[in-house]
Scaffold this motif. Sequence first.
Motif: not given
Length: 222
Positions: A37-42
């Motif tokens: 989820m943090y990767r997708s946001t980034a």
Amino acid sequence: MKKINIAIDGPSAAGKSTIAKRLATKLNYVHLDTGAMYRSTALKATRNGIALDDEKGVCEMLANTEIILTPEGKVFLDGEDVSTAIRTDDISMAASAVSKLKNVRADLVKRQQQMAKAGGFIMDGRDIGTVVLKDAELKIFMTASAEARAKRRYDQNIAQGIPTSDIETIAEEIRKRDYDDTHRAESPLRKADDAVEIDTSDMTIEEVVNCVYQLVMPLLEV
Ligand code: DC
């Protein structure tokens, strides 16, 4: 049988996702990889030209962002399959940057807590035992040396056809991310007081899965 929630935290590339995935299959639980989820946001922030330290900008973007993690382990960002695109070294560093932002964390934590309400989840990340699922029935803190983790990440990248740096470069990035993840102001990576620590440096995947399974079984019988 009773459905519990299991929190798995630890530094990057310690094998959390691999173990969580195997364990989920064995227990018929759902694995939720919160790092994705943090990767997708980034990834979306990078694509949209939003600076990775622009908290307001990233939060506004998130308000109109759908991130779906499927039980099969695929990641959909606004309907697009980004399962591979979020695994590059650049996005690893970018994810570490957005994960420092307080309100970004608040948004994603809320989504994670919502998803886990039903029980039967194995969630892996950095703050699962300390923030997201403080009342998880089992908390694991999984570690491994930076060298062991770099070698695993390298092998994983090669196996999945993901462009990769050499092992020493990955080890350096891992050390930098470890530092950032443990020293950030918001929800720094730390072992929950009631977590069981497992150092997986010299263990096979099977050994780690069995070790956690032995900890889970008694909890399902009560
Ligand atoms: O587990 P991972 O390497 O896919 O995580 C990517 C980044 O996201 C990592 O730098 C730490 C951050 N992260 C976090 O802060 N909290 C989580 N629950 C999961 C990941």
